[in-house]
Design a protein around this motif. Structure first.
Motif, PDB file in Angstrom:
ATOM      1  N   ASP A  14       0.811  -1.217   0.000  1.00 16.12           N
ATOM      2  CA  ASP A  14       0.000   0.000   0.000  1.00 16.12           C
ATOM      3  C   ASP A  14       0.844   1.268   0.000  1.00 16.12           C
ATOM      4  O   ASP A  14       0.394   2.317  -0.451  1.00 16.12           O
ATOM      5  CB  ASP A  14      -0.936   0.030   1.211  1.00 16.12           C
ATOM      6  CG  ASP A  14      -2.080  -0.956   1.099  1.00 16.12           C
ATOM      7  OD1 ASP A  14      -2.327  -1.471  -0.017  1.00 16.12           O
ATOM      8  OD2 ASP A  14      -2.737  -1.213   2.123  1.00 16.12           O
ATOM      9  N   VAL A  15       2.051   1.199   0.546  1.00 15.26           N
ATOM     10  CA  VAL A  15       2.925   2.368   0.644  1.00 15.26           C
ATOM     11  C   VAL A  15       4.215   2.048  -0.107  1.00 15.26           C
ATOM     12  O   VAL A  15       5.084   1.355   0.421  1.00 15.26           O
ATOM     13  CB  VAL A  15       3.228   2.722   2.122  1.00 15.26           C
ATOM     14  CG1 VAL A  15       4.053   3.992   2.209  1.00 15.26           C
ATOM     15  CG2 VAL A  15       1.947   2.857   2.925  1.00 15.26           C
ATOM     16  N   PRO A  16       4.329   2.520  -1.350  1.00 14.11           N
ATOM     17  CA  PRO A  16       5.522   2.206  -2.142  1.00 14.11           C
ATOM     18  C   PRO A  16       6.812   2.590  -1.420  1.00 14.11           C
ATOM     19  O   PRO A  16       6.915   3.659  -0.833  1.00 14.11           O
ATOM     20  CB  PRO A  16       5.338   3.053  -3.408  1.00 14.11           C
ATOM     21  CG  PRO A  16       3.858   3.273  -3.508  1.00 14.11           C
ATOM     22  CD  PRO A  16       3.390   3.370  -2.076  1.00 14.11           C
ATOM     23  N   GLY A  17       7.770   1.662  -1.444  1.00 15.01           N
ATOM     24  CA  GLY A  17       9.064   1.911  -0.820  1.00 15.01           C
ATOM     25  C   GLY A  17       9.131   1.528   0.646  1.00 15.01           C
ATOM     26  O   GLY A  17      10.170   1.639   1.266  1.00 15.01           O
ATOM     27  N   PHE A  18       8.004   1.081   1.219  1.00 17.22           N
ATOM     28  CA  PHE A  18       7.976   0.703   2.627  1.00 17.22           C
ATOM     29  C   PHE A  18       7.470  -0.720   2.791  1.00 17.22           C
ATOM     30  O   PHE A  18       6.567  -1.164   2.075  1.00 17.22           O
ATOM     31  CB  PHE A  18       7.068   1.633   3.439  1.00 17.22           C
ATOM     32  CG  PHE A  18       7.686   2.963   3.732  1.00 17.22           C
ATOM     33  CD1 PHE A  18       8.333   3.193   4.937  1.00 17.22           C
ATOM     34  CD2 PHE A  18       7.633   3.988   2.795  1.00 17.22           C
ATOM     35  CE1 PHE A  18       8.912   4.432   5.201  1.00 17.22           C
ATOM     36  CE2 PHE A  18       8.210   5.218   3.052  1.00 17.22           C
ATOM     37  CZ  PHE A  18       8.848   5.439   4.264  1.00 17.22           C
ATOM     38  N   ALA A  19       8.044  -1.425   3.755  1.00 17.80           N
ATOM     39  CA  ALA A  19       7.542  -2.726   4.157  1.00 17.80           C
ATOM     40  C   ALA A  19       6.580  -2.507   5.320  1.00 17.80           C
ATOM     41  O   ALA A  19       6.883  -1.758   6.247  1.00 17.80           O
ATOM     42  CB  ALA A  19       8.693  -3.631   4.595  1.00 17.80           C
ATOM     43  N   TRP A  61      -2.256  -2.167  14.738  1.00 18.51           N
ATOM     44  CA  TRP A  61      -1.134  -1.322  14.360  1.00 18.51           C
ATOM     45  C   TRP A  61      -0.144  -2.138  13.552  1.00 18.51           C
ATOM     46  O   TRP A  61      -0.155  -3.367  13.591  1.00 18.51           O
ATOM     47  CB  TRP A  61      -0.495  -0.642  15.560  1.00 18.51           C
ATOM     48  CG  TRP A  61       0.221  -1.509  16.531  1.00 18.51           C
ATOM     49  CD1 TRP A  61      -0.327  -2.354  17.456  1.00 18.51           C
ATOM     50  CD2 TRP A  61       1.636  -1.622  16.704  1.00 18.51           C
ATOM     51  NE1 TRP A  61       0.644  -2.975  18.185  1.00 18.51           N
ATOM     52  CE2 TRP A  61       1.862  -2.542  17.743  1.00 18.51           C
ATOM     53  CE3 TRP A  61       2.721  -1.035  16.088  1.00 18.51           C
ATOM     54  CZ2 TRP A  61       3.140  -2.884  18.177  1.00 18.51           C
ATOM     55  CZ3 TRP A  61       3.985  -1.369  16.523  1.00 18.51           C
ATOM     56  CH2 TRP A  61       4.182  -2.273  17.560  1.00 18.51           C
ATOM     57  N   ALA A  62       0.672  -1.426  12.797  1.00 16.71           N
ATOM     58  CA  ALA A  62       1.669  -2.068  11.960  1.00 16.71           C
ATOM     59  C   ALA A  62       2.963  -1.273  12.032  1.00 16.71           C
ATOM     60  O   ALA A  62       2.958  -0.076  12.285  1.00 16.71           O
ATOM     61  CB  ALA A  62       1.190  -2.149  10.511  1.00 16.71           C
ATOM     62  N   LEU A  63       4.050  -1.962  11.811  1.00 13.78           N
ATOM     63  CA  LEU A  63       5.369  -1.341  11.765  1.00 13.78           C
ATOM     64  C   LEU A  63       5.682  -1.049  10.305  1.00 13.78           C
ATOM     65  O   LEU A  63       5.537  -1.918   9.452  1.00 13.78           O
ATOM     66  CB  LEU A  63       6.406  -2.296  12.353  1.00 13.78           C
ATOM     67  CG  LEU A  63       7.846  -1.835  12.372  1.00 13.78           C
ATOM     68  CD1 LEU A  63       7.991  -0.601  13.246  1.00 13.78           C
ATOM     69  CD2 LEU A  63       8.742  -2.937  12.870  1.00 13.78           C
ATOM     70  N   MET A  64       6.071   0.195  10.010  1.00 12.96           N
ATOM     71  CA  MET A  64       6.447   0.576   8.646  1.00 12.96           C
ATOM     72  C   MET A  64       7.924   0.947   8.637  1.00 12.96           C
ATOM     73  O   MET A  64       8.362   1.764   9.437  1.00 12.96           O
ATOM     74  CB  MET A  64       5.622   1.767   8.169  1.00 12.96           C
ATOM     75  CG  MET A  64       4.181   1.459   7.960  1.00 12.96           C
ATOM     76  SD  MET A  64       3.213   2.901   7.463  1.00 12.96           S
ATOM     77  CE  MET A  64       4.114   3.513   6.061  1.00 12.96           C
ATOM     78  N   LYS A  65       8.690   0.305   7.741  1.00 16.53           N
ATOM     79  CA  LYS A  65      10.111   0.623   7.581  1.00 16.53           C
ATOM     80  C   LYS A  65      10.404   0.776   6.096  1.00 16.53           C
ATOM     81  O   LYS A  65       9.798   0.089   5.274  1.00 16.53           O
ATOM     82  CB  LYS A  65      10.984  -0.513   8.115  1.00 16.53           C
ATOM     83  CG  LYS A  65      11.038  -0.638   9.603  1.00 16.53           C
ATOM     84  CD  LYS A  65      12.063  -1.677   9.979  1.00 16.53           C
ATOM     85  CE  LYS A  65      12.172  -1.825  11.468  1.00 16.53           C
ATOM     86  NZ  LYS A  65      13.215  -2.770  11.850  1.00 16.53           N
ATOM     87  N   PRO A  66      11.342   1.649   5.753  1.00 17.58           N
ATOM     88  CA  PRO A  66      11.747   1.723   4.356  1.00 17.58           C
ATOM     89  C   PRO A  66      12.251   0.343   3.910  1.00 17.58           C
ATOM     90  O   PRO A  66      12.915  -0.358   4.671  1.00 17.58           O
ATOM     91  CB  PRO A  66      12.877   2.745   4.350  1.00 17.58           C
ATOM     92  CG  PRO A  66      12.653   3.572   5.583  1.00 17.58           C
ATOM     93  CD  PRO A  66      12.060   2.627   6.576  1.00 17.58           C
ATOM     94  N   GLU A  67      11.877  -0.051   2.706  1.00 18.76           N
ATOM     95  CA  GLU A  67      12.324  -1.346   2.195  1.00 18.76           C
ATOM     96  C   GLU A  67      13.846  -1.401   2.143  1.00 18.76           C
ATOM     97  O   GLU A  67      14.505  -0.404   1.854  1.00 18.76           O
ATOM     98  CB  GLU A  67      11.733  -1.601   0.813  1.00 18.76           C
ATOM     99  CG  GLU A  67      10.244  -1.852   0.886  1.00 18.76           C
ATOM    100  CD  GLU A  67       9.603  -2.043  -0.477  1.00 18.76           C
ATOM    101  OE1 GLU A  67      10.217  -1.677  -1.500  1.00 18.76           O
ATOM    102  OE2 GLU A  67       8.483  -2.546  -0.500  1.00 18.76           O
ATOM    103  N   GLY A  68      14.408  -2.547   2.482  1.00 21.21           N
ATOM    104  CA  GLY A  68      15.849  -2.728   2.458  1.00 21.21           C
ATOM    105  C   GLY A  68      16.542  -2.452   3.779  1.00 21.21           C
ATOM    106  O   GLY A  68      17.727  -2.707   3.912  1.00 21.21           O
ATOM    107  N   VAL A  69      15.815  -1.940   4.784  1.00 15.56           N
ATOM    108  CA  VAL A  69      16.409  -1.683   6.092  1.00 15.56           C
ATOM    109  C   VAL A  69      16.522  -3.024   6.826  1.00 15.56           C
ATOM    110  O   VAL A  69      15.563  -3.786   6.864  1.00 15.56           O
ATOM    111  CB  VAL A  69      15.560  -0.694   6.910  1.00 15.56           C
ATOM    112  CG1 VAL A  69      16.067  -0.565   8.324  1.00 15.56           C
ATOM    113  CG2 VAL A  69      15.542   0.663   6.239  1.00 15.56           C
TER     114      VAL A  69
END
Length: 74
Positions: A14-19, A61-69
């Motif tokens: 849903d959020v490009p670039g984020f896991a 709730w969910a944890l959002m991190k930039p992809e690749g971290v």
């Protein structure tokens, strides 16, 4: 809105670039009370508190991190 409805609000992709990783552990410790001196922010702070003025009917709730971290980076 039910808890099952809330789990569909944000998911992977849903959020490009984020896991996006849904979480099951409590968001805060039992003693955590969230407050703010900014009146416009009080409804959000109250919602996050473990003892909100207006009790929640459901919360996810969910944890959002930039992809690749790396997974061990908070």
């Amino acid at each position: 809105m039910t808890e099952s409805d809330l789990t569909e609000v944000l998911s992977a992709g849903d959020v490009p670039g984020f896991a996006v990783t849904p979480q099951t552990m409590p968001l805060l410790e039992a003693a955590d009370v969230v407050t703010t001196g900014i009146a416009a922010c009080r409804p959000i702070a109250d919602m996050m508190s473990v003892r909100p003025l207006h009790p929640r009917k459901a919360m996810v709730w969910a944890l959002m991190k930039p992809e690749g971290v790396p997974a061990d980076v908070p």
